[in-house]
Design an enzyme around this catalytic site. Structure first.
Site, short mmCIF file in Angstrom:
data_model
loop_
_atom_site.label_atom_id
_atom_site.label_comp_id
_atom_site.label_asym_id
_atom_site.label_seq_id
_atom_site.Cartn_x
_atom_site.Cartn_y
_atom_site.Cartn_z
N HIS A 10 -49.37 -26.14 -9.69
CA HIS A 10 -49.24 -25.42 -10.97
C HIS A 10 -49.48 -26.37 -12.16
O HIS A 10 -50.22 -27.31 -12.06
CB HIS A 10 -47.89 -24.71 -11.03
CG HIS A 10 -47.64 -23.86 -9.82
ND1 HIS A 10 -48.21 -22.62 -9.65
CD2 HIS A 10 -46.92 -24.11 -8.69
CE1 HIS A 10 -47.84 -22.12 -8.47
NE2 HIS A 10 -47.07 -23.02 -7.87
N GLU A 24 -40.95 -24.75 -11.67
CA GLU A 24 -41.59 -25.42 -10.55
C GLU A 24 -42.54 -26.52 -11.02
O GLU A 24 -42.56 -27.62 -10.46
CB GLU A 24 -42.35 -24.41 -9.69
CG GLU A 24 -43.04 -25.01 -8.47
CD GLU A 24 -43.82 -23.99 -7.68
OE1 GLU A 24 -44.49 -24.39 -6.71
OE2 GLU A 24 -43.76 -22.79 -8.03
N HIS A 79 -44.89 -28.34 -3.84
CA HIS A 79 -44.49 -27.09 -4.49
C HIS A 79 -42.99 -26.86 -4.36
O HIS A 79 -42.31 -27.48 -3.55
CB HIS A 79 -45.23 -25.91 -3.84
CG HIS A 79 -46.69 -25.87 -4.16
ND1 HIS A 79 -47.22 -25.03 -5.11
CD2 HIS A 79 -47.73 -26.60 -3.67
CE1 HIS A 79 -48.53 -25.23 -5.18
NE2 HIS A 79 -48.86 -26.18 -4.32
N GLU A 147 -43.09 -27.06 0.60
CA GLU A 147 -42.34 -26.12 -0.23
C GLU A 147 -40.89 -26.60 -0.27
O GLU A 147 -40.12 -26.40 0.67
CB GLU A 147 -42.43 -24.70 0.33
CG GLU A 147 -43.80 -24.07 0.22
CD GLU A 147 -44.10 -23.49 -1.16
OE1 GLU A 147 -43.33 -23.77 -2.10
OE2 GLU A 147 -45.10 -22.76 -1.28
#
Length: 245
Positions: A10, A24, A79, A147
């Site tokens: 991101h 995040e 992430h 993650e």
């Protein structure tokens, strides 16, 4: 020299998951920057490249294209998660992943879970998974996406707000990468050479490392300029750096 590509997910206009006072894009950027710092400071023969070192937006295709052009030996995309009920930690490889990617995933996953379990109670291990994700599909090198807990699960969010948990996530990535690449730790003398590094912050956010040399601090022009929204152009012939906004 081993090239490691660290992709902080991101960024910029894309915040990723946002919940419980966390973003995040901010968490994964701080983790990526510190992974680079620790790998290069503590191990021989490794160079870490970043998809982004500041809060900027990059399309997925840009990220994998840059990593492929650089000839990186491995890629790790970092992430935070959301929408997962009870929360937890999980990793992803491509559905038709090579044996090398599977081995990288196994080493990373094990190291990160082990580190998390040392500092936090109740971390759920959601397992090693395979999925048709761009970052692991379009990378030419062994690639894994991690993650790192769920921002929208209160118990995970509380963990992510603790520095000891963030440090465990960072250390787990470093240990897993170093083991997979068979990196050798620097001796104490080599590590002391990193004592002249200076953290460079723009508006309170770290963007890169500078160097302190005889009382003068040298900062990376590109990282600082881009963090301020400027463009940097380097002319190799005249050895000139032109910064425009």
């Amino acid at each position: 020299m081993k090239k490691v590509w660290i992709d902080a997910g991101h960024g910029g206009k894309d915040p990723g998951a946002v919940a419980n006072g966390l973003k995040e894009k901010d968490i994964v950027l701080s983790v990526a920057l510190e992974i680079k710092k620790r790998l290069e400071a503590n191990y021989d023969g490794v160079y870490v490249l970043l998809s982004r070192s500041t809060d900027v937006f990059l399309a997925l295709a840009e990220r994998t294209s840059l990593a492929n052009k650089a000839g990186a030996d491995i890629l790790v995309s970092i992430h935070g998660n959301a929408g997962g009920g009870s929360g937890g930690f999980e990793t992803y490889r491509y559905i038709n992943a090579s044996a090398a990617s599977t081995a990288l995933q196994n080493g990373l996953h094990t190291a990160i879970v082990d580190m998390l379990n040392k500092v936090a109670v109740g971390v759920i291990d959601r397992g090693q998974k395979a999925k048709n994700l761009h970052m692991v599909r379009e990378s030419n090198m062994p690639a894994v996406l991690t993650e790192n807990l769920f921002l929208d699960v209160a118990t995970d969010a509380a963990k992510l707000k603790k520095d000891v948990v963030i440090q465990a996530i960072i250390d787990g990535h470093v240990i897993g990468i170093a083991k997979y690449l068979s990196l050798k730790k620097k001796d104490a003398g080599d590590q002391k050479n990193n004592d002249n590094k200076v953290a460079v912050l723009v508006n309170g956010k770290k963007v890169a490392d500078g160097v302190l040399d005889n009382g003068t601090t040298y900062t990376p022009a590109r990282a600082v300029a881009e963090a301020l929204g400027a463009t940097v152009v380097y002319d190799a012939e005249t050895k000139t750096v032109n910064i425009t906004k």
